[in-house]
Design a protein around this motif. Structure first.
Motif, PDB file in Angstrom:
ATOM      1  N   VAL A   1     -12.277  -4.805 -21.198  1.00 34.19           N
ATOM      2  CA  VAL A   1     -11.897  -5.279 -22.520  1.00 34.19           C
ATOM      3  C   VAL A   1     -12.957  -6.252 -23.024  1.00 34.19           C
ATOM      4  CG1 VAL A   1     -10.182  -6.567 -23.868  1.00 34.19           C
ATOM      5  CG2 VAL A   1      -9.437  -5.001 -22.052  1.00 34.19           C
ATOM      6  N   ILE A   2     -13.383  -6.064 -24.283  1.00 34.17           N
ATOM      7  CA  ILE A   2     -14.316  -7.000 -24.906  1.00 34.17           C
ATOM      8  C   ILE A   2     -13.648  -7.607 -26.131  1.00 34.17           C
ATOM      9  CG2 ILE A   2     -16.397  -5.854 -24.046  1.00 34.17           C
ATOM     10  CD1 ILE A   2     -16.674  -4.486 -26.738  1.00 34.17           C
TER      11      ILE A   2
ATOM     12  N   GLN B   1     -13.361   0.027 -26.377  1.00 32.91           N
ATOM     13  CA  GLN B   1     -12.315  -0.609 -25.553  1.00 32.91           C
ATOM     14  C   GLN B   1     -12.847  -1.617 -24.540  1.00 32.91           C
ATOM     15  OE1 GLN B   1      -9.357   1.698 -23.379  1.00 32.91           O
ATOM     16  NE2 GLN B   1      -8.021   0.004 -23.266  1.00 32.91           N
ATOM     17  N   LEU B   2     -13.825  -1.543 -23.839  1.00 30.21           N
ATOM     18  CA  LEU B   2     -15.063  -0.728 -23.782  1.00 30.21           C
ATOM     19  C   LEU B   2     -14.969   0.250 -22.611  1.00 30.21           C
ATOM     20  CD1 LEU B   2     -18.271  -0.477 -24.653  1.00 30.21           C
ATOM     21  CD2 LEU B   2     -18.549  -1.946 -22.674  1.00 30.21           C
ATOM     22  N   ARG B   3     -15.368   1.500 -22.843  1.00 29.97           N
ATOM     23  CA  ARG B   3     -15.397   2.486 -21.779  1.00 29.97           C
ATOM     24  C   ARG B   3     -16.823   3.002 -21.605  1.00 29.97           C
ATOM     25  NH1 ARG B   3     -10.098   5.663 -24.096  1.00 29.97           N
ATOM     26  NH2 ARG B   3      -8.553   4.898 -22.607  1.00 29.97           N
ATOM     27  N   LEU B   4     -17.266   3.052 -20.369  1.00 34.29           N
ATOM     28  CA  LEU B   4     -18.581   3.597 -20.043  1.00 34.29           C
ATOM     29  C   LEU B   4     -18.388   4.769 -19.089  1.00 34.29           C
ATOM     30  CD1 LEU B   4     -20.548   0.271 -19.400  1.00 34.29           C
ATOM     31  CD2 LEU B   4     -20.828   1.799 -21.359  1.00 34.29           C
TER      32      LEU B   4
ATOM     33  N   ASN C   1     -14.027  -7.684 -14.862  1.00 36.30           N
ATOM     34  CA  ASN C   1     -12.656  -7.169 -14.823  1.00 36.30           C
ATOM     35  C   ASN C   1     -12.585  -5.706 -15.263  1.00 36.30           C
ATOM     36  OD1 ASN C   1     -11.601  -9.704 -13.973  1.00 36.30           O
ATOM     37  ND2 ASN C   1     -11.739 -10.427 -16.097  1.00 36.30           N
ATOM     38  N   PHE C   2     -13.034  -4.849 -14.359  1.00 39.06           N
ATOM     39  CA  PHE C   2     -13.119  -3.421 -14.641  1.00 39.06           C
ATOM     40  C   PHE C   2     -11.949  -2.655 -14.028  1.00 39.06           C
ATOM     41  CE2 PHE C   2     -17.513  -4.757 -15.116  1.00 39.06           C
ATOM     42  CZ  PHE C   2     -17.977  -3.960 -16.148  1.00 39.06           C
ATOM     43  N   LYS C   3     -11.553  -1.608 -14.724  1.00 39.44           N
ATOM     44  CA  LYS C   3     -10.801  -0.519 -14.134  1.00 39.44           C
ATOM     45  C   LYS C   3     -11.791   0.634 -13.958  1.00 39.44           C
ATOM     46  CE  LYS C   3      -6.236  -1.533 -16.120  1.00 39.44           C
ATOM     47  NZ  LYS C   3      -5.154  -1.006 -16.999  1.00 39.44           N
TER      48      LYS C   3
ATOM     49  N   LEU D   1     -10.157  13.663 -22.325  1.00 47.25           N
ATOM     50  CA  LEU D   1     -10.242  12.938 -21.059  1.00 47.25           C
ATOM     51  C   LEU D   1      -9.307  11.733 -21.053  1.00 47.25           C
ATOM     52  CD1 LEU D   1     -11.553  12.279 -18.310  1.00 47.25           C
ATOM     53  CD2 LEU D   1     -13.376  11.094 -19.570  1.00 47.25           C
ATOM     54  N   TRP D   2      -9.180  11.083 -22.215  1.00 51.79           N
ATOM     55  CA  TRP D   2      -8.341   9.877 -22.273  1.00 51.79           C
ATOM     56  C   TRP D   2      -6.869  10.197 -22.031  1.00 51.79           C
ATOM     57  CZ3 TRP D   2     -12.551   7.826 -21.626  1.00 51.79           C
ATOM     58  CH2 TRP D   2     -13.636   7.938 -22.483  1.00 51.79           C
TER      59      TRP D   2
END
Length: 514
Positions: free
Chosen positions: A335-336, A357-360, A394-396, A295-296
């Motif tokens: 980002v964390i 990364q953080l990805r949810l 700050n999300f994508k 998926l990435w």
């Protein structure tokens, strides 16, 4: 009803608003959604029609058939006379009723009755609502008998003046006599005793009452359309809607079918015509999934993010139009700068996986289709997610609704490679099913796979999940081609290497219902 003979057949038809108006103001009554063709076919084969136009239909369907874009309004009150809801219903009925009105019995068509909403006595949030729906139908030209349907406790709230009030599982007309039941992920496969069902049907007919068998023909919640229950806990429905019905989801006969034929033949005093031959099923054997892509690796090629300081729920995720995302998955990326404890505070709907990364990656497993929680069915992240005590910002945000256009583009993405011996998703896996002759119905068994979705020739066959009960997915012949057929699986976690095409379904361990 009207001049029909003492023993006549009718079909009870739901009209799913969320399919006919998938985006606000964009209506679709074409191809598989051609309601006029469907009703005309019913007339051609000698069936009367009891039309159930909604706007709410339940049917274990996502949000009970209501379009998810209604929930963009933070004040929305579904199934009430709230202005935002009635304006949307009026716009929908303005497009629906011109199709329905000419097909009424008094105008030479098959529609002998029209249901006003569905089971409103079990909801009953607005005493003026049923009158509103009734007038919305009458003012647009409905002239046939109006009906309501409810359980015994809901009758005093769910009827309309001048309409025929029908009970479920009890005369005067049994609008829904349940021949089976639906299944939830992680539960058993429910089965109703055939002899008990037939005896009950016989007793109802002996009283001179009419009866609607729900379901007579089982079905399938293709794609992401299955709903969910929420009482003590949230339970999503499986892909199959076989329902242990009189006919299976693939149209095969059951013992209930033949026992009902015996009963009806005895009632009319003569043999019934022979039933049609059933369509044969095929076992195409093992299908190798020989390629995969993470998926990435797909995201940079096919998906454009929505950038937002705060999380945005699925329905309010504005992409190419203003209608948001209805189904599937949403990926939230930020980002964390350190470790700690993540806290959702019940703001994840319904299921999330975390990646560095953080990805949810958040899955909408299906909106509740029945009960008092309809207004709370927004999906994705519906509020803040906290790292320790600090809300993430700050999300994508990437939409993964996986519509046919996306699936067709996916095949051209660079980066597909041979499947390694072991791989953990999320990823897409690709293989080919070659069919030499005319395609036949089949069932796909996903043993060794964990959880995900299957696509056949870019069509969404539905969800699978190793927790069961359902272990096979119904694949109808019209979705297949002679020659090469592309199979793509989106697997969230642990992938297998093959899937099996078999000619017999397996819907899980059985629990008999009294």
């Amino acid at each position: 009803l009207h001049d029909s003979p003492p023993f006549s057949l009718s079909s009870s038809g739901y009209v799913p608003w969320n399919l006919h108006e998938p985006a606000r103001g964009k209506f679709d009554f074409s191809r598989n959604l051609d309601l006029e063709a469907f009703l005309s076919l019913a007339a051609k084969i000698g069936l009367w029609v009891i039309l159930r136009p909604g706007p709410y239909i339940c049917s274990e369907w996502d949000l009970g058939g209501l379009p998810s874009w209604l929930l963009q309004d933070p004040e929305m009150q579904l199934r009430t006379t709230y202005k935002g809801f009635t304006e949307a219903v009026d716009a929908y009925f303005d497009h629906l009723m011109p199709i329905v009105v000419p097909l009424q019995y008094k105008k030479g068509g098959p529609i002998i009755a029209v249901q006003v909403e569905n089971e409103y006595g079990s909801y009953a949030k607005d005493p003026n609502y049923m009158t509103y729906v009734k007038m919305a139908l009458l003012s647009r030209g409905i002239v046939e008998m109006l009906m309501t349907s409810d359980n015994k406790n809901g009758l005093s709230f769910g009827f309309v003046e001048g309409g025929m009030c029908l009970w479920e599982n009890q005369p005067k007309m049994v609008m829904e006599y349940w021949t089976g039941w639906f299944d939830n992920w992680g539960g058993p496969h429910y089965v109703f005793d055939a002899d008990e069902m037939v005896n009950t049907v016989a007793s109802i007919l002996k009283l001179g009452a009419s009866i609607n068998l729900y379901m007579f023909h089982g079905g399938t919640n293709f794609g992401f359309m299955s709903g969910a229950l929420e009482s003590d806990e949230y339970k999503s429905d499986v892909t199959s809607y076989d329902y242990d019905a009189v006919l299976t989801e693939a149209g095969d006969y059951t013992s209930k079918f033949f026992k009902l034929r015996q009963l009806f033949s005895m009632i009319i005093g003569q043999p019934l015509p022979l039933p049609p031959m059933i369509e044969s099923k095929a076992s195409y054997g093992a299908i190798l999934l020989h390629q995969y892509i993470s998926l990435w690796d797909v995201i940079p090629s096919l998906l454009q993010p929505v950038k937002s300081e705060f999380p945005i729920n699925m329905e309010n995720l504005h992409l190419n139009d203003s209608s948001g995302q209805s189904y599937g998955y949403v990926l939230y990326e930020t980002v964390i700068f350190g470790g700690g404890h993540l806290h959702s505070r019940d703001h994840i709907r319904d299921r999330a996986q975390g990646f560095r990364q953080l990805r949810l990656l958040v899955e909408n497993r299906g909106r509740v289709n029945y009960g008092l929680a309809l207004n709370e069915q927004r999906k994705g992240l519906i509020g803040d997610i906290f790292l320790n005590k600090t809300p993430l910002r700050n999300f994508k945000i990437y939409s993964l609704e996986m519509k046919p256009g996306f699936m067709k583009s996916l095949r051209h993405v660079a980066g597909w490679s041979a499947v390694p011996d072991y791989f953990v998703g999320p990823a897409f896996f690709r293989g080919r099913l070659w069919i030499e002759h005319q395609p036949q119905d089949t069932f796909l068994k996903l043993q060794g796979w964990e959880k995900g979705v299957v696509f056949v020739n870019s069509r969404n066959l539905g969800r699978y999940w190793k927790i069961g009960p359902q272990e096979t997915l119904y694949l109808p012949a019209p979705w297949l081609w002679k020659g090469s057929n592309e199979i793509i699986i989106f697997e969230e976690r642990t992938a297998g290497r093959i899937i099996q095409s078999v000619d017999i379904p397996y819907l899980g361990r059985t629990q008999y219902v009294d």
